[in-house]
Write an enzyme that holds these catalytic residues in place. Sequence first.
Site, PDB file in Angstrom:
ATOM      1  N   HIS A 188       0.822  -1.203   0.000  1.00 54.18           N
ATOM      2  CA  HIS A 188       0.000   0.000   0.000  1.00 54.18           C
ATOM      3  C   HIS A 188       0.860   1.259   0.000  1.00 54.18           C
ATOM      4  CE1 HIS A 188      -4.213  -1.495   1.425  1.00 54.18           C
ATOM      5  NE2 HIS A 188      -4.095  -1.470   0.120  1.00 54.18           N
ATOM      6  N   ARG A 290     -11.118  -1.909 -11.054  1.00 54.96           N
ATOM      7  CA  ARG A 290     -11.241  -2.925 -10.010  1.00 54.96           C
ATOM      8  C   ARG A 290     -12.603  -2.754  -9.334  1.00 54.96           C
ATOM      9  NH1 ARG A 290      -6.386  -0.171  -8.911  1.00 54.96           N
ATOM     10  NH2 ARG A 290      -4.484  -1.301  -9.445  1.00 54.96           N
ATOM     11  N   ARG A 326     -12.689  -5.246 -14.686  1.00 55.82           N
ATOM     12  CA  ARG A 326     -12.354  -6.583 -14.207  1.00 55.82           C
ATOM     13  C   ARG A 326     -13.487  -7.057 -13.300  1.00 55.82           C
ATOM     14  NH1 ARG A 326      -7.105  -7.170 -10.623  1.00 55.82           N
ATOM     15  NH2 ARG A 326      -8.472  -6.259  -9.043  1.00 55.82           N
ATOM     16  N   GLU A 415      -2.374 -13.688 -15.859  1.00 52.45           N
ATOM     17  CA  GLU A 415      -1.632 -13.546 -14.603  1.00 52.45           C
ATOM     18  C   GLU A 415      -1.014 -14.872 -14.174  1.00 52.45           C
ATOM     19  OE1 GLU A 415      -4.414 -10.908 -11.903  1.00 52.45           O
ATOM     20  OE2 GLU A 415      -5.588 -12.219 -13.216  1.00 52.45           O
ATOM     21  N   ASN A 438       1.897  -7.822 -12.025  1.00 55.03           N
ATOM     22  CA  ASN A 438       2.169  -8.022 -10.593  1.00 55.03           C
ATOM     23  C   ASN A 438       2.023  -9.493 -10.222  1.00 55.03           C
ATOM     24  OD1 ASN A 438       2.302  -5.248 -10.646  1.00 55.03           O
ATOM     25  ND2 ASN A 438       0.413  -4.910  -9.509  1.00 55.03           N
ATOM     26  N   ASP A 439       0.848 -10.057 -10.519  1.00 55.83           N
ATOM     27  CA  ASP A 439       0.621 -11.462 -10.175  1.00 55.83           C
ATOM     28  C   ASP A 439       1.430 -12.397 -11.066  1.00 55.83           C
ATOM     29  OD1 ASP A 439      -1.010 -11.837  -7.902  1.00 55.83           O
ATOM     30  OD2 ASP A 439      -2.730 -11.054  -8.992  1.00 55.83           O
ATOM     31  N   ARG A 449       4.180 -11.300  -3.743  1.00 61.96           N
ATOM     32  CA  ARG A 449       4.475  -9.968  -4.258  1.00 61.96           C
ATOM     33  C   ARG A 449       4.376  -8.876  -3.211  1.00 61.96           C
ATOM     34  NH1 ARG A 449      -0.046  -6.856  -6.239  1.00 61.96           N
ATOM     35  NH2 ARG A 449      -2.056  -7.869  -6.010  1.00 61.96           N
ATOM     36  N   CYS A 486      -1.725  -4.155 -17.618  1.00 58.02           N
ATOM     37  CA  CYS A 486      -2.393  -3.393 -16.553  1.00 58.02           C
ATOM     38  C   CYS A 486      -1.704  -3.544 -15.208  1.00 58.02           C
ATOM     39  CB  CYS A 486      -3.866  -3.775 -16.445  1.00 58.02           C
ATOM     40  SG  CYS A 486      -4.160  -5.475 -15.919  1.00 58.02           S
TER      41      CYS A 486
END
Length: 559
Positions: A188, A290, A326, A415, A438-439, A449, A486
């Site tokens: 975060h 999201r 998504r 992903e 990321n994933d 991650r 993304c």
Amino acid sequence: MGATLELIRGVGIGRGTAVGPVVRMPDPVADPVDRPSTLTPDDERARAEEALSATAARLRARGQVAGGTAAEVLDALAMMAEDPSLADDVRTRIADGATAEYAIHAAMRSFRDVLAAMGGYLGERAGDLDDVARRAIAQLQGLPEPGVPQSSTPFILVARDLAPADTATLDLDSVLALVTTDGGPTSHTAILAREKGITAVVGASAAAELADGATVLVDAENGTVEVNPDAERIALAQQRTATLAAIRSASSGPGRLADGHAVPLLANVGSVDSAREAAARGAEGVGLFRTEVLFLGAEKAPSVDEQADTYRAVFAEFPGQKVVVRVLDAGADKPLAFLTDQGEENPALGRRGLRALQAHEQVLRDQLTALATAAAASDAEVQVMAPMVSTAEEAAYFRAIAHESSISTAGVMVEVPSAAILADHVVPEADFVSIGTNDLTQYVFAADRLLGTVAHLQDPWHPAVLRLIESVGRAGAANGVPVGICGEAAADPLLAVVLVGLGATTLSMSSTSIADVRAELAQHTLDDAQRLAAIAVAAPSAEAARRAVTDARPLNPSS
């Protein structure tokens, strides 16, 4: 200052540089002691409930001021303070004789241990619970809220990590840059720092040895913190900062390469506020909307009408532009009582994303109905995509059910490595694909991650990741299927050029990164991008790829 601290390495967020004196985040106040209460249980319960309610209200108020992703993050923290199971635990401990302070501390600690054991997104949120507890306890004791130290002069803030409430409301006139010893590129702290344009280096463990008052040069682009830099280094950093500011201010219009090749630059959003901010920053649409914020903490899925109202408000910010939604990405690190399985031994590899939605198809059908309803009343070009798709069969299933629901464009997220390895089979079953770097990076390296101890593996520059992206890009080109990015990799300006060279047709990122990426793309032709991509995938490591591409970057781009 020892020689070992002359240069500290971590993970840089953004491209900024900053020079200033270190101010360290103070250690948190001591935990409350378990001692018998001198008040009645009813009085202690009232104290606890009032403190938690006030803490939640202040967190939401901070979020409203901060806006964007910060508002979503702080609202999630407020929901933690109001969690019914936490309240039950607090009441039970008070009934056994605990004070409100200790009951909140112990209940939060128990909740924290459960989340930490889950790992992933919720493992990272375990630390956020500590912050919620400290704020509630400070309220009970009549103390100021924990937070960032004050200084009469601008400074570099050094901390173990920052609570989301603190990152979201940093005074950017005082805090020149942020350095944390913990956290990774998708914590975060990193996400909010990127959104607010804060120069930051996270996961710099050696920064724990920095002393208050030491002068440091924070270089986010290179992920370094230089201790006691000389005058020449400081002058170079200031010159680079001025150059970046000039580049950003001159950057406008749609994303395109120097030869005119279009690369639409889209934004990642999660709320109406962040969509509004993205539109103001020149995003050409949304590459990742999201939708989890509507569902998290709910005992049952929101109604079709409730969902449609929120979707309609986001779509209204992008008339005539693409908005990629998504569908609900739940499971593993984002469990939902009405959707995901309980008690999985390894939920990160369990029933999550599209797998969870297939098992509860009505939740998916309702969401698609709400999206179709909102899209019909909007001028936006609404598309939907499924998270955590692993096989061609899953891709075909999702496209069919989306088309059934009157949504004409349905894609999938790549992903999971299997989807990239079988791209020649998966891609033809989708109207478009979007790579979540990321994933994908997490699963390629079997490295959480959000875990600081393995943050060095969470690097999308690694050829192991780039080769998978390349295979998806080739499949997209061969089948005439658009390929978007993304993940946070798209926000790295030079890596964005490489991604286009690998076949990416659109890039989606935090809206604060759009100007830097737009400016970098404009300096390269498609031939340049493809040449740099070939250099990157041939390298043996992430660092070697980054260094080789930097060295090969044309001195006179597009000439």
